[in-house]
Design a protein around this motif. Structure first.
Motif, PDB file in Angstrom:
ATOM      1  N   VAL A  13       0.840  -1.206   0.000  1.00 51.20           N
ATOM      2  CA  VAL A  13       0.000   0.000   0.000  1.00 51.20           C
ATOM      3  C   VAL A  13       0.871   1.250   0.000  1.00 51.20           C
ATOM      4  O   VAL A  13       0.596   2.227  -0.716  1.00 51.20           O
ATOM      5  N   GLU A  14       1.929   1.250   0.797  1.00 49.54           N
ATOM      6  CA  GLU A  14       2.802   2.423   0.839  1.00 49.54           C
ATOM      7  C   GLU A  14       3.497   2.636  -0.504  1.00 49.54           C
ATOM      8  O   GLU A  14       3.663   3.772  -0.950  1.00 49.54           O
ATOM      9  N   LEU A  15       3.890   1.552  -1.168  1.00 45.48           N
ATOM     10  CA  LEU A  15       4.490   1.678  -2.497  1.00 45.48           C
ATOM     11  C   LEU A  15       3.489   2.280  -3.480  1.00 45.48           C
ATOM     12  O   LEU A  15       3.836   3.156  -4.281  1.00 45.48           O
ATOM     13  N   ALA A  16       2.226   1.827  -3.403  1.00 44.52           N
ATOM     14  CA  ALA A  16       1.198   2.375  -4.291  1.00 44.52           C
ATOM     15  C   ALA A  16       0.997   3.863  -4.015  1.00 44.52           C
ATOM     16  O   ALA A  16       0.824   4.673  -4.944  1.00 44.52           O
ATOM     17  N   GLY A  17       1.010   4.256  -2.731  1.00 43.44           N
ATOM     18  CA  GLY A  17       0.838   5.660  -2.399  1.00 43.44           C
ATOM     19  C   GLY A  17       1.978   6.520  -2.914  1.00 43.44           C
ATOM     20  O   GLY A  17       1.763   7.587  -3.507  1.00 43.44           O
ATOM     21  N   LYS A  18       3.230   6.085  -2.683  1.00 42.26           N
ATOM     22  CA  LYS A  18       4.380   6.839  -3.167  1.00 42.26           C
ATOM     23  C   LYS A  18       4.368   6.940  -4.687  1.00 42.26           C
ATOM     24  O   LYS A  18       4.619   8.001  -5.268  1.00 42.26           O
ATOM     25  N   LEU A  19       4.087   5.821  -5.329  1.00 39.79           N
ATOM     26  CA  LEU A  19       4.040   5.817  -6.792  1.00 39.79           C
ATOM     27  C   LEU A  19       2.923   6.721  -7.295  1.00 39.79           C
ATOM     28  O   LEU A  19       3.090   7.454  -8.288  1.00 39.79           O
ATOM     29  N   GLY A  20       1.764   6.699  -6.625  1.00 44.00           N
ATOM     30  CA  GLY A  20       0.648   7.534  -7.056  1.00 44.00           C
ATOM     31  C   GLY A  20       0.978   9.011  -6.973  1.00 44.00           C
ATOM     32  O   GLY A  20       0.705   9.779  -7.913  1.00 44.00           O
ATOM     33  N   PHE A  21       1.566   9.467  -5.850  1.00 42.24           N
ATOM     34  CA  PHE A  21       1.904  10.881  -5.700  1.00 42.24           C
ATOM     35  C   PHE A  21       2.925  11.311  -6.753  1.00 42.24           C
ATOM     36  O   PHE A  21       2.779  12.357  -7.382  1.00 42.24           O
ATOM     37  N   ARG A  22       3.937  10.498  -6.971  1.00 37.84           N
ATOM     38  CA  ARG A  22       4.978  10.892  -7.921  1.00 37.84           C
ATOM     39  C   ARG A  22       4.466  10.859  -9.361  1.00 37.84           C
ATOM     40  O   ARG A  22       4.755  11.762 -10.146  1.00 37.84           O
TER      41      ARG A  22
END
Length: 727
Positions: free
Chosen positions: A254-263
């Protein structure tokens, strides 16, 4: 440092006379977040570490329970450890019950002055289940004395997909009824609400831009903004889910998805600004994208980067937004609205950067002034939300204004079209009146011209019928000449055998008139046998002559159009001989080598014999003329040439083919393209009508559903191929 408003006193580190670090106790009050106190930590496990008399000066200092699992490397490597903190309760806090709210990932045991307060263990912790739990523990402190709070902590290590794992071991808050219980839950609900609100807003913007793109696929910026808004929505949703994921594996995903989404959202948003302002992306944009990509890869595979690098890519993105707006305003482009677009984007970008700066100032000021940071969460979240929404909302509003402007322009154009249509209708009515008068005149002229055309058409049809009849008569003439020559042979046989039979009868009468004793019975019997044989031959050749006459009659009369099963080998052989004798009747010196290759297994084909006979007669006559012409050319050039006409019948699948091949003069490419056209002929004037091959082509293609093809090489050969369906 302390804050009289909240009653929080953050522990400070001092040095005593022996240069030993002394940790001042943390003062408890309602609503305290004690995660920021000066905790001490040590990895490993020992029951003696819970005691109040244990000296922990050699432990690692200032590592709080809120430090992330991957950030506390000692804890991450060992999987367990102890936290210790000196605490004192303020007078107003000691007068009412206090609870310690624990939001924990893993399991823990809480000790107060060496006495076990509670064990906080998630359900199914050891069986691979959830490691997340929230629990309140009573904190039995009713005085203002110094106490030791010790926490024995452990977690279950699981595979992670993201190195920068932001999951803290636990989050501790001291709650009292009068000191912030309601405020704490309000702040928690506010955080969840903000995450859902952001996800909902960006999902709505994503859907809006998707609909815009489907309405106008030429405007590519809407597709870019659709993906950008969707990436932001996924990022905010992941931010919410990161607080409820039960395991480290899911939490890292989930954290990877969040970081990827913001960037991805920031990169796509920046690309959308390039598209909106019609500016080509250059090295600065690709540098930002590369930096964001490297930052994400570093966080995924290595871990959190240094603090001073965090946020550099986003700051550069804001700078590029401002740079693009300034460049767009300065560029001299045909679109007069572009400077206004750039100015709006510049205002929004500068406003967003200003809000981020204000947020940073508030955070720093709160830390310097020792203000409870929880009080500032609501305004900080609001300012962050506004800063984040400034550019996408600005772009969306600009696009909506463009749609509105386009709609108004189309509406204005529609009114102009309606006015033009009204004038056009009036002009059309006037033209209709003029056309009505002209139509009357034209109708009269058309009537006169139609009468003249009907007369011309009648004359043309009469001429065409005469030409067709001439072609038929020419064909009939060729056939008649052949028949006359062909029928001569059986007639000669009939005459010869008749004369011989008369002589035999005379001889028989003389023999019978002799006296009975002088008559030769054997001679009479022999004469009668010869007469019988001669009569049989006369009958045979008479039938042959009759069949030739019948064939001539069938060829000469009009076709019935009814197909009959016919032996193509016999039909081809018959008309080949008739055509040969026909040309021999006209040209006594004509010689040709006739070669036939009949297919013995050829089936009977349903054709119209009379029409097919005309076709074959025409093809054979053309072949004879071609070899005759080349014979004359060869004689003039003193060459040696053997004229040959070859006729072949064969079956090819569900079709039969008749090939008529001659080694005559051949057909040039120019003549080949016109050879089946009506009235086209290469023969001298008076020698042909130009309808032979045209009629043959129609008989084969239209009358029999076959094909008539030509293969030729000038000066070498010509071959006509008749293809007919078997069924």
């Amino acid at each position: 440092m302390s804050s009289g408003k909240s009653g929080i006193s953050v522990s400070t580190i001092q040095r005593d006379s022996t240069d030993t670090l002394v940790n001042k106790p943390f003062r408890l009050a309602g609503g305290n977040d004690i995660n920021g106190a000066h905790w001490r930590f040590k990895e490993g496990d020992s029951a003696t570490w819970a005691g109040p008399d244990y000296i922990d000066r050699h432990w690692v200092k200032t590592i709080t329970p809120k430090e992330t699992l991957r950030g506390n490397k000692a804890l991450w490597n060992s999987g367990k450890g102890w936290y210790r903190l000196l605490i004192k309760a303020k007078k107003e806090a000691a007068e009412e019950p206090m609870n310690l709210l624990i939001k924990q990932f893993g399991r823990s045991e809480l000790y107060l002055d060496g006495r076990l307060l509670a064990k906080v263990v998630p359900f199914r912790f050891d069986s691979g289940g959830s490691q997340r739990i929230t629990q309140q523990v009573a904190l039995p402190i009713t005085d203002t004395n110094q106490h030791v709070l010790a926490i024995r902590y452990a977690f279950r290590k699981e595979p992670t997909l993201f190195a920068e794992l932001g999951e803290p071991p636990m989050n501790l808050s001291v709650l009292t009824v009068s000191g912030g219980l309601t405020g704490y839950y309000l702040s928690e609900s506010f955080g969840v609400a903000i995450a859902f609100l952001c996800a909902g807003i960006f999902s709505t913007l994503s859907l809006l831009h998707l609909l815009f793109f489907r309405a106008n696929r030429l405007q590519q910026i809407n597709r870019t903004l659709f993906w950008a808004m969707l990436a932001f929505a996924i990022a905010f949703l992941a931010d919410f889910l990161s607080d409820v994921t039960p395991t480290l594996t899911l939490d890292s995903l989930v954290e990877l998805a969040g970081k990827l989404g913001f960037r991805a959202g920031f990169a796509l948003l920046l690309w959308g600004v390039y598209q909106y302002l019609n500016i080509r992306a250059g090295w600065f944009f690709y540098s930002i994208v590369s930096l964001v990509t490297i930052d994400l890869l570093y966080r995924t595979f290595v871990g959190p980067p240094p603090d001073y690098i965090d946020g550099v890519a986003f700051l550069l993105s804001f700078i590029d937004y401002i740079r693009l707006s300034w460049i767009g305003r300065k560029r001299k482009v045909a679109d007069a609205r572009l400077p206004w677009k750039s100015l709006k984007l510049a205002i929004l970008c500068i406003g967003g950067v200003f809000l981020v700066a204000v947020i940073g100032g508030i955070a720093i000021g709160a830390k310097v002034l020792n203000v409870n940071f929880d009080i500032l969460l609501v305004p900080i979240f609001m300012l962050l939300f506004i800063a984040l929404l400034s550019i996408p909302v600005g772009l969306s509003l600009s696009l909506v204004q463009d749609y509105t402007r386009t709609y108004r322009s189309l509406e204005s154009n529609l009114r102009e079209v309606e006015q033009l249509s009204a004038r056009t209708v009036a002009q059309e009515q006037e033209k209709q009146q003029i056309l009505a008068r002209q139509n009357e005149t034209l109708e009269q002229l058309v009537t006169e011209r139609t009468a003249a055309l009907d007369q011309s058409l009648t004359e043309l049809r009469t001429t065409q019928d005469q030409l067709i009849q001439r072609e038929k008569l020419a064909s009939l003439g060729e056939l008649t000449a052949g028949v006359a020559h062909e029928i001569q042979n059986p007639l000669n046989f009939v005459n010869n055998f008749s004369e011989v039979s008369v002589e035999l009868l005379t001889e028989l009468e003389e023999e019978q008139q002799r006296p009975a004793d002088e008559r030769d019975a054997e001679l009479e019997k022999e004469i009668l046998g010869d007469i019988k044989q001669n009569i049989g031959k006369i009958s045979h050749h008479g039938q042959r002559a009759a069949s030739i006459v019948k064939g001539m009659l069938q060829h000469s009369r009009a076709s019935t159009g009814q197909r009959e099963p016919t032996d193509l080998n016999a039909l081809t052989d018959e008309y080949l001989r008739l055509a040969y004798h026909g040309i021999r009747a006209k040209e006594k010196t004509f010689e040709v080598n006739l070669v036939t290759h009949p297919d013995p297994g050829l089936p009977a084909v349903a054709i119209i014999p009379q029409d097919m006979g005309r076709v074959l007669m025409n093809l054979f006559i053309n072949a004879f003329h071609a070899v005759q012409e080349r014979t004359q050319q060869s004689a003039a050039n003193a060459g040696t040439y053997q004229p040959t006409v070859t006729v072949t019948t064969e079956r090819s699948g569900d079709k039969v083919k008749i090939r008529v091949h001659d080694n005559g003069t051949g057909v040039s490419d120019e003549v080949r393209n016109k050879i089946f056209q009506p009235f086209f002929t290469t023969k001298p004037t008076g020698k042909g009508t130009g309808l032979g091959l045209s009629l043959s082509y129609d008989i084969i293609t239209k009358g029999h559903g076959g094909t008539l093809d030509l293969q030729s090489e000038p000066g070498e050969f010509t071959e006509f191929i008749v293809t007919l369906p078997v069924a």
